[in-house]
Scaffold this active site. Structure first.
Site, PDB file in Angstrom:
ATOM      1  N   THR A  17       0.842  -1.203   0.000  1.00 17.39           N
ATOM      2  CA  THR A  17       0.000   0.000   0.000  1.00 17.39           C
ATOM      3  C   THR A  17       0.874   1.249   0.000  1.00 17.39           C
ATOM      4  O   THR A  17       0.616   2.215  -0.724  1.00 17.39           O
ATOM      5  CB  THR A  17      -0.906  -0.006   1.248  1.00 17.39           C
ATOM      6  OG1 THR A  17      -1.666  -1.208   1.224  1.00 17.39           O
ATOM      7  CG2 THR A  17      -1.841   1.177   1.268  1.00 17.39           C
ATOM      8  N   SER A  38       9.224  -7.088  -4.888  1.00 13.75           N
ATOM      9  CA  SER A  38       9.510  -8.504  -5.061  1.00 13.75           C
ATOM     10  C   SER A  38       8.277  -9.318  -4.719  1.00 13.75           C
ATOM     11  O   SER A  38       7.802  -9.303  -3.580  1.00 13.75           O
ATOM     12  CB  SER A  38      10.661  -8.878  -4.123  1.00 13.75           C
ATOM     13  OG  SER A  38      10.655 -10.253  -3.886  1.00 13.75           O
ATOM     14  N   ALA A  49      -8.980  -0.700   7.120  1.00 20.25           N
ATOM     15  CA  ALA A  49      -9.853   0.361   7.623  1.00 20.25           C
ATOM     16  C   ALA A  49      -9.117   1.683   7.519  1.00 20.25           C
ATOM     17  O   ALA A  49      -7.911   1.744   7.746  1.00 20.25           O
ATOM     18  CB  ALA A  49     -10.232   0.083   9.075  1.00 20.25           C
ATOM     19  N   LYS A  77     -17.351   3.795   6.165  1.00 19.52           N
ATOM     20  CA  LYS A  77     -16.994   3.736   7.588  1.00 19.52           C
ATOM     21  C   LYS A  77     -17.270   5.098   8.228  1.00 19.52           C
ATOM     22  O   LYS A  77     -16.710   6.110   7.803  1.00 19.52           O
ATOM     23  CB  LYS A  77     -15.506   3.376   7.734  1.00 19.52           C
ATOM     24  CG  LYS A  77     -15.035   3.431   9.183  1.00 19.52           C
ATOM     25  CD  LYS A  77     -13.563   3.088   9.331  1.00 19.52           C
ATOM     26  CE  LYS A  77     -13.090   3.394  10.739  1.00 19.52           C
ATOM     27  NZ  LYS A  77     -11.632   3.256  10.895  1.00 19.52           N
ATOM     28  N   THR A 336      -4.676   4.168  11.711  1.00 19.92           N
ATOM     29  CA  THR A 336      -3.885   5.359  11.416  1.00 19.92           C
ATOM     30  C   THR A 336      -2.709   5.107  10.464  1.00 19.92           C
ATOM     31  O   THR A 336      -2.058   6.068  10.048  1.00 19.92           O
ATOM     32  CB  THR A 336      -3.348   5.961  12.725  1.00 19.92           C
ATOM     33  OG1 THR A 336      -2.917   4.908  13.588  1.00 19.92           O
ATOM     34  CG2 THR A 336      -4.413   6.761  13.422  1.00 19.92           C
ATOM     35  N   ILE A 338      -2.453   3.914   7.254  1.00 15.65           N
ATOM     36  CA  ILE A 338      -2.606   4.423   5.884  1.00 15.65           C
ATOM     37  C   ILE A 338      -2.680   5.952   5.919  1.00 15.65           C
ATOM     38  O   ILE A 338      -2.115   6.639   5.068  1.00 15.65           O
ATOM     39  CB  ILE A 338      -3.833   3.779   5.202  1.00 15.65           C
ATOM     40  CG1 ILE A 338      -3.573   2.272   5.030  1.00 15.65           C
ATOM     41  CG2 ILE A 338      -4.127   4.430   3.863  1.00 15.65           C
ATOM     42  CD1 ILE A 338      -4.759   1.464   4.546  1.00 15.65           C
TER      43      ILE A 338
HETATM   44  C1  LIG Z   1      -2.159  -6.544  11.955  1.00 17.40           C
HETATM   45  C2  LIG Z   1      -2.195  -5.296  11.146  1.00 17.40           C
HETATM   46  C3  LIG Z   1      -3.408  -4.667  10.881  1.00 17.40           C
HETATM   47  C4  LIG Z   1      -3.441  -3.454  10.168  1.00 17.40           C
HETATM   48  N1  LIG Z   1      -4.626  -2.810   9.953  1.00 17.40           N
HETATM   49  C5  LIG Z   1      -4.618  -1.581   9.405  1.00 17.40           C
HETATM   50  C6  LIG Z   1      -5.814  -0.838   9.227  1.00 17.40           C
HETATM   51  O1  LIG Z   1      -6.912  -1.311   9.516  1.00 17.40           O
HETATM   52  N2  LIG Z   1      -5.740   0.402   8.705  1.00 17.40           N
HETATM   53  C7  LIG Z   1      -4.536   0.955   8.343  1.00 17.40           C
HETATM   54  O2  LIG Z   1      -4.510   2.116   7.923  1.00 17.40           O
HETATM   55  N3  LIG Z   1      -3.404   0.250   8.424  1.00 17.40           N
HETATM   56  C8  LIG Z   1      -3.414  -0.985   8.952  1.00 17.40           C
HETATM   57  N4  LIG Z   1      -2.242  -1.687   9.049  1.00 17.40           N
HETATM   58  C9  LIG Z   1      -1.040  -1.139   8.470  1.00 17.40           C
HETATM   59  C10 LIG Z   1      -1.054  -1.374   6.963  1.00 17.40           C
HETATM   60  O3  LIG Z   1      -1.192  -2.750   6.698  1.00 17.40           O
HETATM   61  C11 LIG Z   1       0.235  -0.867   6.348  1.00 17.40           C
HETATM   62  O4  LIG Z   1       0.463   0.450   6.756  1.00 17.40           O
HETATM   63  C12 LIG Z   1       0.138  -0.860   4.844  1.00 17.40           C
HETATM   64  O5  LIG Z   1      -0.254  -2.115   4.370  1.00 17.40           O
HETATM   65  C13 LIG Z   1       1.440  -0.469   4.236  1.00 17.40           C
HETATM   66  O6  LIG Z   1       2.362  -1.514   4.283  1.00 17.40           O
HETATM   67  P1  LIG Z   1       3.725  -1.304   3.496  1.00 17.40           P
HETATM   68  O7  LIG Z   1       3.405  -1.040   2.092  1.00 17.40           O
HETATM   69  O8  LIG Z   1       4.525  -0.314   4.244  1.00 17.40           O
HETATM   70  O9  LIG Z   1       4.447  -2.708   3.690  1.00 17.40           O
HETATM   71  P2  LIG Z   1       4.219  -4.124   2.938  1.00 17.40           P
HETATM   72  O10 LIG Z   1       2.814  -4.374   2.584  1.00 17.40           O
HETATM   73  O11 LIG Z   1       4.909  -5.132   3.813  1.00 17.40           O
HETATM   74  O12 LIG Z   1       5.015  -3.968   1.586  1.00 17.40           O
HETATM   75  C14 LIG Z   1       6.418  -4.051   1.547  1.00 17.40           C
HETATM   76  C15 LIG Z   1       6.862  -4.132   0.107  1.00 17.40           C
HETATM   77  O13 LIG Z   1       8.263  -4.126   0.079  1.00 17.40           O
HETATM   78  C16 LIG Z   1       8.715  -5.151  -0.772  1.00 17.40           C
HETATM   79  N5  LIG Z   1      10.031  -5.626  -0.353  1.00 17.40           N
HETATM   80  C17 LIG Z   1      10.438  -5.948   0.875  1.00 17.40           C
HETATM   81  N6  LIG Z   1      11.706  -6.390   0.847  1.00 17.40           N
HETATM   82  C18 LIG Z   1      12.107  -6.296  -0.448  1.00 17.40           C
HETATM   83  C19 LIG Z   1      13.298  -6.586  -1.121  1.00 17.40           C
HETATM   84  N7  LIG Z   1      14.381  -7.083  -0.495  1.00 17.40           N
HETATM   85  N8  LIG Z   1      13.367  -6.353  -2.443  1.00 17.40           N
HETATM   86  C20 LIG Z   1      12.302  -5.866  -3.114  1.00 17.40           C
HETATM   87  N9  LIG Z   1      11.141  -5.571  -2.519  1.00 17.40           N
HETATM   88  C21 LIG Z   1      11.040  -5.797  -1.194  1.00 17.40           C
HETATM   89  C22 LIG Z   1       7.648  -6.239  -0.668  1.00 17.40           C
HETATM   90  O14 LIG Z   1       7.674  -7.083  -1.775  1.00 17.40           O
HETATM   91  C23 LIG Z   1       6.398  -5.369  -0.622  1.00 17.40           C
HETATM   92  O15 LIG Z   1       6.020  -5.063  -1.938  1.00 17.40           O
HETATM   93  C24 LIG Z   1      -2.222  -2.906   9.718  1.00 17.40           C
HETATM   94  C25 LIG Z   1      -1.011  -3.581   9.925  1.00 17.40           C
HETATM   95  C26 LIG Z   1      -0.986  -4.756  10.634  1.00 17.40           C
HETATM   96  C27 LIG Z   1       0.326  -5.444  10.861  1.00 17.40           C
END
Ligand SMILES: Cc1cc2nc3c(=O)[nH]c(=O)nc-3n(C[C@H](O)[C@H](O)[C@H](O)COP(=O)(O)OP(=O)(O)OC[C@H]3O[C@@H](n4cnc5c(N)ncnc54)[C@H](O)[C@@H]3O)c2cc1C
Length: 482
Positions: A17, A38, A49, A77, A336, A338
C-alpha cells in the site's frame, strides 16, 4: 541558486500500500518514479480500515467514488464502536464528527456534562450525527456535520493505486533488493543491487519495504524508538470470514483478555484480527480465541504478524524517506497507518526535495512527522490506560502504567477543566479526544462555569431539539447499501 535542480530519478523500494500510494502521488506531481518490488517477498496484506483524510487522497488522484468502491470491494466507515474496553459489557464510540456547534461559544460536551450532573441520562453519542446514522444503519455521502472513510480490501486497493500510478508514468521493476551501496563521501544511497545482479541508481529513494526497513534501517542505520512499554501488543492474527447480515458502516473493536479484536465489514467478506501481547497469550490460544468468535465461515488460513510498536528516530535521512511500515508501526486501533502514509506523502510534496537536499528541509520534515506520530501514539495509549478492567494481566498493567508526559498533561488539563489542549501536528481534534475521555469514564472535575449563565430550561430544550434534529436527519437517509 539559479538553475534546474529538480530530482531526476526516484526509486521506491516496495509495492505494498505504501509503495503504490507513493508512486501514485509522486507521479501525480510529475515526478519520475520507479517502483522496485519482489513478489517473492510479498506484502503484509492487511490494512483495511481508513480514516476520512483518505477522501483528500482520492480527490487529489481524481478517483471516481463509485468506481473506487466497486473495485476495492469497499464499504463506508463512519467510525469505531469500542466494546468491553472499560469493563465487560461497556460500549463507547469514536465517530467521525463532532457533537454539534458550540452553544454560546462553549463546546457542547460542557452543556452535556451539566445536564448529566442534573440527572439527564442521555449518552453524549446521541449528539453525534454519524453515530446515530451508524446505529440506524443509514448512510448518505452528502456530508454536513460528519465525515466518512472506507473499509476496503487491501490487495485490491494496492492494485487500484498501481493502475493509477502506471497510467501517470510510474514504472515498475520486479526484483529482490539484495544490496544497497552508499556514497563514500557522505553516506547517501547511491544504488540498489537486485538478486539478478542488476544495479539501479537514483538521486532519491523512498523506503516502502515494510517492517524490514531495508534502506532506512538496514542500510542507513536509523534507529527505532520502541513504544512497547505503553502499547505492549506485539502480534496479530488475522483471518477473513463470510459475512452474515447487513453491513454496519463502522468498525468494531472488542477488548479481549490479552488485547483486542477488530471486525471490518467489506462487501464480499469480513476482515477479523486479534491484536495481542505475546507476553500474556500464546499464538495458538490467540488464534483459537479469534476463530471461536467469528460470525461466518472462515475464508482463508489465519495469518500471524509480528511487530514492535514504535517509529524511526528520523523518517528522512540523507536522500531517503521511509513511509509505511518501514517508518514505524502503531497498532490499527484507530486505523492510522494508511493515514500516516498519506500525510507523509503530503509533507514530502510540500517539502519537495531537489538535488541540493538542503538539510533544513529534511529537519522540518522530521520535526513535523515526529510530532504527528507522537500525538497519535498518545491517543492510542489513552484507549488502554483509561480502563477499569482488572481481569487480566494486560489490563492490570495498562491501568497503572506511567504515561508519556504529553498525554499525562492532556489528561490533567481535561480532568481539571474539561478542555483539551491541542498540540502542534495533532491529528485528532477536540471531539475525538472528548469521545475517548468521556467514553472511557475520564470525567472532568467541573464543566465550563460559563454554562451556568444559560437558563437551564432553555438549555434542556435546545439540547433536546439537537437530538431530535439529528435523529430526523439520520432517519431520512437511505439504508446502508454496501
Ligand atoms: C495486523 C495489522 C493490521 C493493520 N490494519 C490496518 C488498518 O486497519 N488500517 C490501516 O490504515 N493500516 C493498517 N495496518 C497497516 C497497513 O497494513 C500498512 O500500513 C500498509 O499495508 C502499508 O504496508 P507497506 O506497504 O509499508 O508494507 P508491505 O505491505 O509489507 O510492503 C512491503 C513491500 O516491500 C517489498 N520488499 C520488501 N523487501 C524487499 C526486497 N528485499 N526487495 C524488493 N522488494 C522488497 C515487498 O515485496 C512489498 O512489496 C495494519 C497492519 C498490521 C500489521
Amino acid at each position: 541558486m539559479p538553475g534546474d535542480h529538480r530530482i531526476r530519478s526516484i526509486v521506491i523500494v516496495g509495492g505494498g500500500t505504501a509503495g503504490w500510494m507513493a508512486a501514485a502521488v509522486l507521479a501525480r506531481f510529475h515526478l519520475p518514479v520507479l517502483v522496485v518490488e519482489s513478489e517473492e517477498v510479498g506484502t503484509v496484506g492487511v490494512g483495511e480500515a481508513t480514516v476520512p483524510v483518505i477522501q483528500a487522497l482520492n480527490g487529489l488522484l481524481g478517483f471516481d467514488e463509485a468506481d473506487f468502491i466497486r473495485k476495492t470491494c469497499a464499504t463506508f466507515k463512519l467510525g469505531i464502536e469500542f466494546r468491553d474496553w472499560v469493563a465487560a459489557g461497556h460500549m463507547h464510540f469514536h465517530f467521525f464528527g463532532d457533537f454539534g456547534a458550540p452553544i454560546e461559544g462553549i463546546p457542547p460536551h460542557h452543556h452535556w456534562l451539566k445536564l448529566r450532573q442534573l440527572g439527564d441520562p442521555t449518552p453524549l453519542a446521541e449528539y453525534s450525527l454519524p453515530y446515530v446514522m451508524g446505529k440506524l444503519g443509514r448512510f448518505s455521502s452528502a456530508q454536513q456535520g460528519y465525515k466518512y472513510a472506507y473499509h476496503f480490501d487491501a490487495g485490491l486497493y494496492a492494485a487500484y493505486l498501481r493502475t493509477d500510478a502506471e497510467s501517470r508514468g510510474a514504472r515498475r521493476k520486479e526484483g529482490k533488493v539484495v544490496d544497497v551501496s552508499l556514497r563514500g563521501e557522505d553516506g547517501f544511497i547511491q544504488a540498489l543491487t537486485l538478486e539478478s545482479g542488476e544495479r539501479i541508481a537514483a538521486e532519491f529513494f523512498i523506503d516502502a519495504s515494510g517492517f524490514r526497513g531495508l534502506l532506512i534501517g538496514a542500510a542507513l542505520g536509523v534507529g527505532y524508538e520502541d513504544w512497547s512499554r505503553w502499547l505492549p501488543c506485539d502480534r496479530a492474527v488475522a483471518v477473513p470470514c463470510a459475512r452474515s447480515g447487513a453491513v454496519r458502516p463502522y468498525t468494531i473493536s472488542s477488548a479481549r483478555p490479552a488485547g483486542w479484536q477488530w471486525r471490518i465489514p467489506l462487501q464480499h467478506r469480513v476482515g477479523n484480527g486479534y491484536v495481542y501481547c505475546s507476553q500474556f497469550v500464546g499464538d495458538d490460544e490467540a488464534a483459537d480465541t479469534l476463530l471461536g468468535s467469528l460470525e461466518g465461515g472462515v475464508l482463508a488460513e489465519p495469518r500471524l504478524l509480528r511487530f514492535t510498536t514504535g517509529r524511526r528516530k528520523e523518517f528522512w535521512s540523507r536522500n531517503c524517506v521511509a513511509i509505511g511500515l518501514a517508518a514505524g508501526f502503531m497498532e490499527p486501533l484507530e486505523s492510522t497507518s494508511i493515514q500516516l502514509i498519506q500525510t507523509a506523502l503530503a509533507r514530502l510534496i510540500e517539502m519537495c526535495p531537489d538535488r541540493q537536499l538542503d538539510p533544513m528541509i529534511s529537519a522540518e520534515y522530521n520535526r513535523a512527522s515526529v510530532n504527528e506520530w507522537d500525538r497519535i501514539r498518545d491517543f492510542l495509549i489513552l484507549h488502554y490506560s483509561a480502563t477499569q478492567r482488572d481481569d487480566a494481566p494486560l489490563w492490570q498493567y495498562c491501568r497503572s502504567m506511567p504515561l508519556p508526559d504529553s498525554l499525562q498533561y492532556k489528561m490533567d488539563v481535561f480532568r481539571s477543566s474539561g478542555r483539551v489542549p491541542l498540540l502542534s501536528e495533532e491529528s485528532y481534534q477536540e471531539s475525538s479526544w472528548v469521545s475517548i475521555f468521556l467514553g472511557q469514564n475520564v470525567f472532568p472535575r467541573r464543566y465550563d462555569p460559563l454554562v451556568d449563565n444559560i437558563n437551564v430550561e432553555h438549555l434542556k430544550r435546545g439540547m433536546l431539539q439537537r437530538r431530535q434534529a439529528i435523529r430526523r436527519l439520520a432517519e431520512g437517509m437511505p439504508a446502508c447499501g454496501t
